[in-house]
Design a protein around this motif. Structure first.
Motif, short mmCIF file in Angstrom:
data_model
loop_
_atom_site.label_atom_id
_atom_site.label_comp_id
_atom_site.label_asym_id
_atom_site.label_seq_id
_atom_site.Cartn_x
_atom_site.Cartn_y
_atom_site.Cartn_z
N UNK A 23 5.44 -1.10 3.95
CA UNK A 23 4.02 -1.90 4.77
C UNK A 23 3.64 -2.57 3.04
N UNK A 24 3.37 -1.75 2.05
CA UNK A 24 2.50 -3.03 1.19
C UNK A 24 4.17 -4.03 0.85
N UNK A 25 5.52 -3.39 0.95
CA UNK A 25 6.39 -4.72 -0.30
C UNK A 25 6.25 -5.83 1.10
N UNK A 26 6.09 -5.00 2.39
CA UNK A 26 6.14 -6.73 3.11
C UNK A 26 4.83 -6.94 3.29
N UNK A 27 4.05 -6.89 3.46
CA UNK A 27 2.75 -7.30 2.76
C UNK A 27 2.02 -8.61 1.10
N UNK A 28 3.36 -7.91 -0.17
CA UNK A 28 3.69 -8.62 -0.72
C UNK A 28 4.81 -9.76 -1.25
N UNK A 29 5.38 -9.33 0.36
CA UNK A 29 6.60 -10.43 0.60
C UNK A 29 4.97 -11.84 1.23
N UNK A 30 4.80 -11.19 1.71
CA UNK A 30 4.23 -11.90 3.12
C UNK A 30 3.22 -13.27 2.22
N UNK A 47 2.16 -8.74 -8.48
CA UNK A 47 1.29 -7.65 -8.72
C UNK A 47 1.55 -6.53 -7.40
N UNK A 48 1.19 -6.95 -5.91
CA UNK A 48 1.47 -6.59 -5.01
C UNK A 48 2.75 -5.64 -4.90
N UNK A 49 3.80 -6.32 -5.21
CA UNK A 49 5.52 -5.47 -4.65
C UNK A 49 5.38 -4.31 -6.31
N UNK A 50 4.86 -5.02 -7.37
CA UNK A 50 5.20 -3.87 -8.76
C UNK A 50 4.29 -2.95 -8.46
N UNK A 51 3.20 -2.85 -8.14
CA UNK A 51 2.52 -1.88 -8.23
C UNK A 51 2.69 -0.81 -6.87
N UNK A 52 3.56 -1.36 -6.03
CA UNK A 52 3.23 -0.46 -4.98
C UNK A 52 4.98 0.21 -5.73
#
Length: 79
Positions: A23-30, A47-52
């Motif tokens: 979910x977090x990777x999809x959120x970062x992609x959006x 940053x969202x994807x990296x931190x995930x």
């Protein structure tokens, strides 16, 4: 106590974390997709994807560290 910690780490690694990571990777992609040229929004998505990914790597390492500590404690009590 060691078995309880191992069960908690295993449940976190196998059942709880993977859906959250997805979910977090999809959120970062959006965030990246809808940045529309805004550098701050694009950087926020990265940053969202990296931190995930870093967080999931820490969870995966936790199970290995748990096994190492358990092995050290068992070998210390034997010898």
């Amino acid at each position: 106590l060691a078995q309880l910690i191992d069960n908690i780490i295993r449940a976190l690694r196998d059942y709880i974390a993977p859906p959250i990571v997805g979910i977090m990777i999809i959120y970062g992609a959006f965030q990246i997709l809808f940045a529309a040229g805004d550098e701050k929004k694009f950087a926020s998505g990265k940053k969202t994807i990296l931190y995930t990914v870093i967080g999931y790597a820490i969870i995966l390492l936790a199970s290995g560290i748990s096994l190492i500590i358990q092995d050290i404690l068992e070998s210390g009590s034997r010898g």
